[in-house]
Design a protein around this motif. Structure first.
Motif, PDB file in Angstrom:
ATOM      1  N   ASP A 240      -2.414  -9.824 -13.826  1.00 46.34           N
ATOM      2  CA  ASP A 240      -1.044  -9.309 -13.667  1.00 46.34           C
ATOM      3  C   ASP A 240      -1.028  -7.953 -12.967  1.00 46.34           C
ATOM      4  O   ASP A 240      -0.255  -7.724 -12.035  1.00 46.34           O
ATOM      5  N   ALA A 241      -1.861  -7.045 -13.449  1.00 45.31           N
ATOM      6  CA  ALA A 241      -1.851  -5.688 -12.906  1.00 45.31           C
ATOM      7  C   ALA A 241      -2.287  -5.671 -11.439  1.00 45.31           C
ATOM      8  O   ALA A 241      -1.835  -4.823 -10.663  1.00 45.31           O
ATOM      9  N   ASN A 242      -3.134  -6.608 -11.050  1.00 41.09           N
ATOM     10  CA  ASN A 242      -3.556  -6.667  -9.641  1.00 41.09           C
ATOM     11  C   ASN A 242      -2.397  -7.052  -8.728  1.00 41.09           C
ATOM     12  O   ASN A 242      -2.268  -6.551  -7.615  1.00 41.09           O
ATOM     13  N   LEU A 243      -1.552  -7.976  -9.198  1.00 40.57           N
ATOM     14  CA  LEU A 243      -0.363  -8.347  -8.427  1.00 40.57           C
ATOM     15  C   LEU A 243       0.557  -7.143  -8.277  1.00 40.57           C
ATOM     16  O   LEU A 243       1.124  -6.900  -7.204  1.00 40.57           O
ATOM     17  N   LEU A 244       0.682  -6.395  -9.344  1.00 42.74           N
ATOM     18  CA  LEU A 244       1.543  -5.211  -9.326  1.00 42.74           C
ATOM     19  C   LEU A 244       1.015  -4.168  -8.351  1.00 42.74           C
ATOM     20  O   LEU A 244       1.758  -3.602  -7.542  1.00 42.74           O
ATOM     21  N   ILE A 245      -0.282  -3.943  -8.392  1.00 45.60           N
ATOM     22  CA  ILE A 245      -0.876  -2.947  -7.501  1.00 45.60           C
ATOM     23  C   ILE A 245      -0.832  -3.427  -6.048  1.00 45.60           C
ATOM     24  O   ILE A 245      -0.716  -2.622  -5.119  1.00 45.60           O
ATOM     25  N   SER A 246      -0.894  -4.743  -5.839  1.00 50.53           N
ATOM     26  CA  SER A 246      -0.729  -5.266  -4.474  1.00 50.53           C
ATOM     27  C   SER A 246       0.641  -4.894  -3.929  1.00 50.53           C
ATOM     28  O   SER A 246       0.792  -4.559  -2.743  1.00 50.53           O
ATOM     29  N   CYS A 247       1.648  -4.954  -4.798  1.00 53.12           N
ATOM     30  CA  CYS A 247       3.000  -4.553  -4.387  1.00 53.12           C
ATOM     31  C   CYS A 247       3.029  -3.068  -4.023  1.00 53.12           C
ATOM     32  O   CYS A 247       3.666  -2.668  -3.041  1.00 53.12           O
ATOM     33  N   MET A 250       1.500  -2.632  -0.574  1.00 53.47           N
ATOM     34  CA  MET A 250       2.422  -3.070   0.475  1.00 53.47           C
ATOM     35  C   MET A 250       3.486  -2.013   0.723  1.00 53.47           C
ATOM     36  O   MET A 250       3.831  -1.702   1.873  1.00 53.47           O
ATOM     37  N   LEU A 251       4.007  -1.447  -0.348  1.00 54.38           N
ATOM     38  CA  LEU A 251       5.029  -0.408  -0.203  1.00 54.38           C
ATOM     39  C   LEU A 251       4.459   0.843   0.458  1.00 54.38           C
ATOM     40  O   LEU A 251       5.118   1.482   1.282  1.00 54.38           O
ATOM     41  N   GLU A 252       3.227   1.193   0.109  1.00 58.05           N
ATOM     42  CA  GLU A 252       2.609   2.371   0.716  1.00 58.05           C
ATOM     43  C   GLU A 252       2.458   2.210   2.230  1.00 58.05           C
ATOM     44  O   GLU A 252       2.563   3.181   2.980  1.00 58.05           O
ATOM     45  N   SER A 253       2.207   0.986   2.663  1.00 53.76           N
ATOM     46  CA  SER A 253       2.007   0.756   4.096  1.00 53.76           C
ATOM     47  C   SER A 253       3.313   0.604   4.870  1.00 53.76           C
ATOM     48  O   SER A 253       3.328   0.694   6.099  1.00 53.76           O
ATOM     49  N   THR A 254       4.419   0.377   4.147  1.00 53.57           N
ATOM     50  CA  THR A 254       5.702   0.142   4.830  1.00 53.57           C
ATOM     51  C   THR A 254       6.695   1.296   4.693  1.00 53.57           C
ATOM     52  O   THR A 254       7.553   1.464   5.555  1.00 53.57           O
ATOM     53  N   LEU A 255       6.605   2.070   3.637  1.00 49.14           N
ATOM     54  CA  LEU A 255       7.541   3.181   3.444  1.00 49.14           C
ATOM     55  C   LEU A 255       7.119   4.387   4.276  1.00 49.14           C
ATOM     56  O   LEU A 255       6.786   5.462   3.760  1.00 49.14           O
ATOM     57  N   GLU A 256       7.121   4.198   5.577  1.00 48.60           N
ATOM     58  CA  GLU A 256       6.689   5.228   6.522  1.00 48.60           C
ATOM     59  C   GLU A 256       7.779   5.476   7.556  1.00 48.60           C
ATOM     60  O   GLU A 256       8.599   4.587   7.832  1.00 48.60           O
TER      61      GLU A 256
END
Length: 302
Positions: A240-247, A250-256
């Motif tokens: 579960d936590a891995n799915l959360l960290i994947s999110c 993704m946000l770190e790479s797009t919120l630019e």
């Protein structure tokens, strides 16, 4: 810890503190301890917190029924090296013996004249390939027998720790020799990961929007994880936590700024919403088989 136990029953102490107390109590009676739990269930943090607490109690001069000492930890992955590299081996050409990390750390603990605690953590699967050589170490004899006939008795201050996902391939001989602490993900939950990521990454980056994004994560992540596990077919089993960290990634790479997320410009709220949906769909649905993606699409839209 002892004062906490005197003031309240174990059930009244927060669960994450209770797990640290359990590890402490187990280590009082066993020099071999297995910490069992999935990735990101707090296995490592439990050991680190206990080591830091014991070390700080020693520095503060606290006295209790147990003698507090500074705890030093070494972590190694037993499956990352061959047996000869782990325990040491003799070179067939030169007949010279080279020690591996296990006898090196045991020798270091034996030679330490202080009362410092020495914890060696084997962070990897427990199986018969390498753990059987540890059975005499885990016995009351506390004896490490090497291939050259050398016998090394563990120091009283030394503990052998094993950090594993499960015990499916561990032999009864090994399990019966060790104390056991079971770390379930439910004890920590997922909220701390969201909280820490939002405060450490989002808050400095988006000071006006980070709380709204945190609210979105807290509101929707649990249902998405449950739906992906229960109602869909996953490509690979995911924690579960891995799915959360994947999110998060993704946000770190797009919120630019290059993706339109600039706090100083108008329309930033809309762009954050769009990138959140994009990251949410790919993090929780990207691991699903083709026949499950239509169901996940309907779930996300609803």
């Amino acid at each position: 810890i002892e004062m906490q136990l005197k003031k309240a029953s174990l059930q009244a102490v927060p669960t994450y503190v209770a797990k640290v107390i359990q590890l402490f109590q187990t280590m009082q009676v066993r020099h071999g301890v297995i910490v069992v739990g999935l990735t990101l269930a707090g296995n490592t943090s439990c050991q680190e917190v206990l080591a830091a607490a014991l070390s700080q109690l020693k520095r503060d001069g606290e006295q209790g029924s147990s003698k507090y000492e500074i705890a030093k930890r070494w972590t190694l992955n037993p499956k990352s090296v061959a047996m000869g590299e782990l325990y040491g081996e003799v070179n067939p050409t030169t007949q010279e013996r080279t020690d591996g990390p296990v006898p090196t750390l045991v020798r270091q603990a034996i030679d330490d004249d202080s009362d410092n605690l020495h914890w060696v953590t084997f962070d990897g699967p427990v199986d018969a390939i390498w753990i059987e050589n540890m059975n005499m170490v885990l016995d009351d004899n506390k004896m490490l027998c090497l291939s050259n006939g050398e016998r090394m008795k563990l120091a009283k201050t030394m503990h052998m720790m094993f950090e594993v996902n499960d015990l499916s391939v561990a032999s009864p001989a090994t399990v019966s020799r060790c104390g056991m602490v079971f770390m379930e993900a439910v004890y920590i939950g997922h909220s701390p990961y969201i909280q820490s990521w939002c405060e450490s990454y989002l808050q400095p980056k988006l000071p006006d929007e980070w709380k709204r994004l945190k609210t979105l994560m807290m509101k929707h992540y649990s249902n998405a994880i449950k739906f992906a596990h229960d109602d869909c077919r996953e490509g690979t089993d995911a924690v579960d936590a891995n799915l959360l960290i994947s999110c998060f990634r993704m946000l770190e790479s797009t919120l630019e700024p290059e993706h339109g997320v600039n706090p100083n410009k108008s329309g930033v709220e809309t762009m954050i919403n769009l990138w959140f949906i994009f990251s949410f769909v790919w993090a929780f649905g990207g691991n699903l088989h083709e026949d499950s993606r239509a169901k996940f699409d309907k779930f996300v839209r609803e």
